[in-house]
Design a protein around this motif. Structure first.
Motif, mmCIF file in Angstrom:
data_model
loop_
_atom_site.group_PDB
_atom_site.id
_atom_site.type_symbol
_atom_site.label_atom_id
_atom_site.label_comp_id
_atom_site.label_asym_id
_atom_site.label_seq_id
_atom_site.Cartn_x
_atom_site.Cartn_y
_atom_site.Cartn_z
ATOM 1 N N GLN A 1 5.817 -6.713 -5.362
ATOM 2 C CA GLN A 1 4.445 -6.943 -4.909
ATOM 3 C C GLN A 1 4.420 -7.218 -3.411
ATOM 4 O O GLN A 1 5.280 -7.937 -2.905
ATOM 5 C CB GLN A 1 3.839 -8.161 -5.621
ATOM 6 N N ARG A 2 3.456 -6.658 -2.725
ATOM 7 C CA ARG A 2 3.229 -7.005 -1.316
ATOM 8 C C ARG A 2 1.725 -6.948 -1.052
ATOM 9 O O ARG A 2 1.090 -5.932 -1.325
ATOM 10 C CB ARG A 2 4.008 -6.044 -0.417
ATOM 11 N N TRP A 3 1.171 -8.040 -0.547
ATOM 12 C CA TRP A 3 -0.242 -8.047 -0.172
ATOM 13 C C TRP A 3 -0.379 -7.390 1.193
ATOM 14 O O TRP A 3 0.259 -7.813 2.161
ATOM 15 C CB TRP A 3 -0.791 -9.469 -0.152
ATOM 16 N N ILE A 4 -1.198 -6.359 1.277
ATOM 17 C CA ILE A 4 -1.332 -5.578 2.497
ATOM 18 C C ILE A 4 -2.804 -5.415 2.844
ATOM 19 O O ILE A 4 -3.584 -4.922 2.016
ATOM 20 C CB ILE A 4 -0.644 -4.206 2.314
ATOM 21 N N LEU A 5 -3.184 -5.867 4.040
ATOM 22 C CA LEU A 5 -4.581 -5.787 4.472
ATOM 23 C C LEU A 5 -5.513 -6.327 3.392
ATOM 24 O O LEU A 5 -6.495 -5.694 2.998
ATOM 25 C CB LEU A 5 -4.964 -4.361 4.890
ATOM 26 N N ASP A 6 -5.168 -7.473 2.869
ATOM 27 C CA ASP A 6 -5.962 -8.240 1.889
ATOM 28 C C ASP A 6 -5.789 -7.832 0.437
ATOM 29 O O ASP A 6 -6.210 -8.579 -0.456
ATOM 30 C CB ASP A 6 -7.474 -8.182 2.194
ATOM 31 N N TYR A 7 -5.212 -6.659 0.190
ATOM 32 C CA TYR A 7 -5.129 -6.175 -1.190
ATOM 33 C C TYR A 7 -3.700 -6.233 -1.730
ATOM 34 O O TYR A 7 -2.738 -6.067 -0.985
ATOM 35 C CB TYR A 7 -5.659 -4.730 -1.271
ATOM 36 N N PRO A 8 -3.588 -6.419 -3.053
ATOM 37 C CA PRO A 8 -2.257 -6.442 -3.667
ATOM 38 C C PRO A 8 -1.758 -5.016 -3.907
ATOM 39 O O PRO A 8 -2.484 -4.177 -4.444
ATOM 40 C CB PRO A 8 -2.501 -7.150 -5.002
ATOM 41 N N VAL A 9 -0.549 -4.762 -3.494
ATOM 42 C CA VAL A 9 0.052 -3.435 -3.656
ATOM 43 C C VAL A 9 1.372 -3.608 -4.399
ATOM 44 O O VAL A 9 2.093 -4.581 -4.163
ATOM 45 C CB VAL A 9 0.309 -2.781 -2.271
ATOM 46 N N VAL A 10 1.666 -2.677 -5.322
ATOM 47 C CA VAL A 10 2.983 -2.685 -5.946
ATOM 48 C C VAL A 10 3.750 -1.462 -5.446
ATOM 49 O O VAL A 10 3.210 -0.352 -5.384
ATOM 50 C CB VAL A 10 2.904 -2.702 -7.492
ATOM 51 N N LEU A 11 5.000 -1.695 -5.067
ATOM 52 C CA LEU A 11 5.855 -0.635 -4.521
ATOM 53 C C LEU A 11 7.056 -0.429 -5.435
ATOM 54 O O LEU A 11 7.674 -1.394 -5.868
ATOM 55 C CB LEU A 11 6.366 -1.043 -3.136
ATOM 56 N N TYR A 12 7.371 0.832 -5.725
ATOM 57 C CA TYR A 12 8.619 1.105 -6.469
ATOM 58 C C TYR A 12 9.070 2.526 -6.163
ATOM 59 O O TYR A 12 8.335 3.286 -5.536
ATOM 60 C CB TYR A 12 8.436 0.879 -7.985
ATOM 61 N N ARG A 13 10.270 2.862 -6.610
ATOM 62 C CA ARG A 13 10.784 4.207 -6.380
ATOM 63 C C ARG A 13 10.802 5.002 -7.675
ATOM 64 O O ARG A 13 11.157 4.472 -8.731
ATOM 65 C CB ARG A 13 12.218 4.156 -5.830
ATOM 66 N N LYS A 14 10.435 6.263 -7.570
ATOM 67 C CA LYS A 14 10.574 7.181 -8.704
ATOM 68 C C LYS A 14 12.054 7.526 -8.890
ATOM 69 O O LYS A 14 12.906 7.158 -8.095
ATOM 70 C CB LYS A 14 9.777 8.468 -8.431
ATOM 71 N N GLN A 15 12.308 8.260 -9.988
ATOM 72 C CA GLN A 15 13.699 8.631 -10.252
ATOM 73 C C GLN A 15 14.303 9.452 -9.107
ATOM 74 O O GLN A 15 15.490 9.361 -8.837
ATOM 75 C CB GLN A 15 13.784 9.424 -11.569
ATOM 76 N N ASP A 16 13.473 10.269 -8.456
ATOM 77 C CA ASP A 16 13.995 11.071 -7.343
ATOM 78 C C ASP A 16 14.057 10.268 -6.048
ATOM 79 O O ASP A 16 14.363 10.815 -4.986
ATOM 80 C CB ASP A 16 13.152 12.336 -7.159
#
Lengths: 363, 363, 363
Positions: A37-52
């Motif tokens: 999780q990272r809050w960015i410009l006020d909003y919550p964002v989830v970051l992850y990597r696909k299999q590739d």
């Protein structure tokens, strides 16, 4: 000298960040198959990597019961909500509600455009239709094996422009960092150029002894070296800076020129907090031990900056005069004022406004 | 008995402190050549001593980039901003911007009138033109070598008037301090006089055994001693209190009278916090060991007061009824009500208002 | 599937609790002769027992100087304010001001109707005239010696309805509790009935292996067991749930049926916090060691729920979309949506409103 309201802050501390531009979301190694999780410009964002290996950035709020998707896990290229198992694809479409055959078409989270240029992962939180009109800047040394350095992350309790302004006026070296970096000759206003929506300052230093850390790392030791120090405001997200050292009397087998680069990437968490990603390198084959020592010193110095700009932020929040109080401008503020002016222009354009507010005039 | 809105708080917790009067900024030993920050009546103040030892109090916000000057250092009689080195004289004038020859005339911070009467440093944050119309009170025993005692500082999370009211009604001894000070006979309403903008209460106690700490310190031991206990509200900044002990049957070589004094100085940090400076002394040659024991007990007792008034503050902030809720007044509240009335008069005068709000009537 | 605003939250997080009903104030053992403070539906309440053991609940704010009565102590059946000794009887009448003979008739604190049905103490904070129109529900197993289990208390930083909705949709078992309770077959929508202002869901499971904790505690071990799992929303204060296990092939000397019950009582502290009281039992003579092991697992599981709903609460508070953002509803939300609908009806009735707001429609 002039006195004026602080352009971008004007009034209670508020959003002073354009959304239609690329911001740094993370360093490459921070994003893995485990959602973050990272809050960015006020909003919550989830970051992850696909299999590739490509990076996915989604709205981190399951539209079912508002749980953060980042509390779930990744299966294949999809993320599974950790509350009731709703599953979303990399585009944010709900691909599976575990308890039923049909997926509700409105169950969809926003997917953010992302561009990875290792070691940086960039995100676009504004109008996605506009994201192709610009691209994150290229900073070649970040991936050049000939450049050795390090990088890191801090969260700072201050508006992101307070760090921008910090690195746009390096006369603070002799005060904030007087006992760490020991650079005492940054005591004049640099030349300043504004071009293509960027601000660049530059200051030439005649040959003289280098600060201890540079004397050692460059290998020039105590001999007199001339240098140029420049900084470039590339966007509200990024400040690029460099020092180019020249030996006026090169030694046999010695280098005539050594270069040092720093990148300061700032991303608002909220009006009062920022993510701060930093990178530095020399075009030298530094040993790990040398790098470790530069990092230790750098972290000490960045802590000094953090202390100072957090204290300024506290003033803005706690002092009853708030941000509607005049600032005194001097010649060394020219870079910061030009950057504020560019930012204000960008904010005005984004707000669809055509009138330009009056801005502080640098002397 | 009467029910009325709490005069000075009326409505959400707000500023209830007059500015045109002297407040205690610090104890003498707290202010040195190292600048110290203290928030006073909502504003940041930096305190330091000049080379000749006199105290300087300046607005602790550099007008250049809003850094607290207290993060810098003192050189000669000037303070240097720790961010970019702007230098200010004791009057708040910018005497040097390091990067240029001319100093911006508008670069100036407010300088506060200060008066030191050791061990107290007083500050005037209101209209400086009025500061000569009054002077901080003289408390002779504070500097009299014949009086031995101690002093200290606490920050308390409560409106400053909650401590004033605490010390204006000593019937709390038998409850709040029942296991510390062990004074159980403070159970009647004292006589109360209002004169010259001050409130004084006084209660006479017939000869009887003293509370353990007084029995020991006065040297009277377990013999019956009569005493007078009084308290005087000198201003919203200061409460002066005393106990005068008399031996009705003085022993050979023994004292007939012993006096004890306490000073409670409170200075608002904000509507919900205060600086609390305390001082006490006996007119006796107490040993350091005796003083240490009194201090230990006193700190325990003051912690009990802190706990209680912080709990009252929490009620005011958290209970939906807030401060717009009637208080029940009884005879023992007369001193506090008179002090509130004086405070309200002072606030009204300062606001330039001529109408007087209706106030709670003591029974 | 439908998209709608979250009924009970609509707008910034606010009070979504009816006052004219019984709420759990405490577990029996929490209330003793030592007064205890508990904030209930925004207000401070002090709880203590009279000499005959009956529970008293008073407004925890002395009308004299607003000190919490809970910082005082109990004498006989009265509570003594710890600040100045005002004494209040169980009905909230001031029976003694220590410094005077007559008691001010207006010195009175609110007394709340209380009903103890051990191990639960219920409070009525609404219109006292209405408290006799309903009574707290009877939950016989709580006091039946044939049922063995445990109970506990947690404070959770979330709106109380977030826990209600958690226990109204048990499909979260396979996600939130996947590594604790290990129940993986809760993957269908249960049947839902609404009757008499209550919502009941029920799901039948064909014979199969039980989750480890149930396999062990019921004594059925690894043999295939069928079960029914139901939950009943009794009021905004209470969720009752059960599992009834049946052995289709009972063993000699073995039980054919075992029952398990859980009670979830939630009481708002404020819109963003709740008291959570939990109770469970089996109709089995479990050993203390067995109970201890269930409690350890249960606490781990409840911590998982706490983490999840606190994260949802953070979204509601911090995400700029707040609570005015559509939720996606699926079939498994039917119980929660029906409970919200009942709550909304109750709130509307209490507000004296006759129009009914449009509500989310479950699919």
């Amino acid at each position: 000298m002039s006195v004026a309201n602080a352009g971008p802050y004007g009034g209670p501390i508020k959003q002073n960040y354009p959304r239609n531009q690329w911001w740094v979301a993370a360093m490459s190694e921070e994003v893995t198959r485990d959602p973050r999780q990272r809050w960015i410009l006020d909003y919550p964002v989830v970051l992850y990597r696909k299999q590739d290996g490509t990076v996915v950035a989604l709205d981190d709020r399951c539209p079912h019961r508002w749980a953060p998707l980042s509390k779930g896990w990744v299966e294949g290229d999809n993320i599974v909500c950790g509350y009731h198992g709703f599953r979303y694809g990399p585009q944010g479409t709900c691909v599976k509600v575990p308890t039923q055959e049909t997926q509700p078409s409105l169950a969809r989270v926003k997917s953010y455009p992302v561009t990875e240029r290792a070691p940086l992962i960039w995100i676009w939180t504004g109008d996605p239709a506009l994201c192709h009109e610009s691209s994150p800047p290229d900073i070649p040394w970040l991936q050049d094996a000939g450049w050795r350095g390090s990088r890191g992350y801090m969260e700072i309790a201050a508006n992101y422009m307070l760090l921008k302004e910090n690195v746009l006026d390096l006369t603070h070296f002799g005060y904030v960092h007087r006992s760490t970096f020991k650079i005492y000759d940054w005591n004049r206003a640099p030349s300043v150029d504004v071009e293509n929506g960027q601000v660049e300052f530059r200051l030439d230093f005649p040959a003289g002894p280098l600060a201890p850390i540079f004397a050692e790392m460059t290998g020039f030791g105590s001999r007199p070296i001339s240098r140029v120090n420049w900084g470039r405001y590339l966007s509200p997200a990024l400040q690029h800076a460099g020092q180019d050292f020249t030996d006026p009397d090169p030694q046999p087998g010695g280098r005539q020129q050594v270069s040092f680069r720093v990148l300061h990437a700032t991303t608002p968490v909220s009006p009062a907090r920022m993510h701060y990603f930093w990178f530095f390198a020399f075009d030298l084959p530094l040993s790990q031990d040398q790098i470790d020592r530069i990092v230790a010193l750098t972290l000490k110095g960045f802590k000094e900056d953090d202390d100072m700009i957090s204290a300024v932020q506290e003033m803005m929040e706690r002092d009853p005069r708030g941000v509607d109080y005049p600032e005194v401008m001097v010649a060394t503020d020219r870079s910061a004022v030009q950057a504020r002016r560019l930012l204000q222009k960008q904010l005005t354009a984004e707000a669809g406004l055509h009138s330009e507010p009056s801005l502080p005039q640098p002397p």
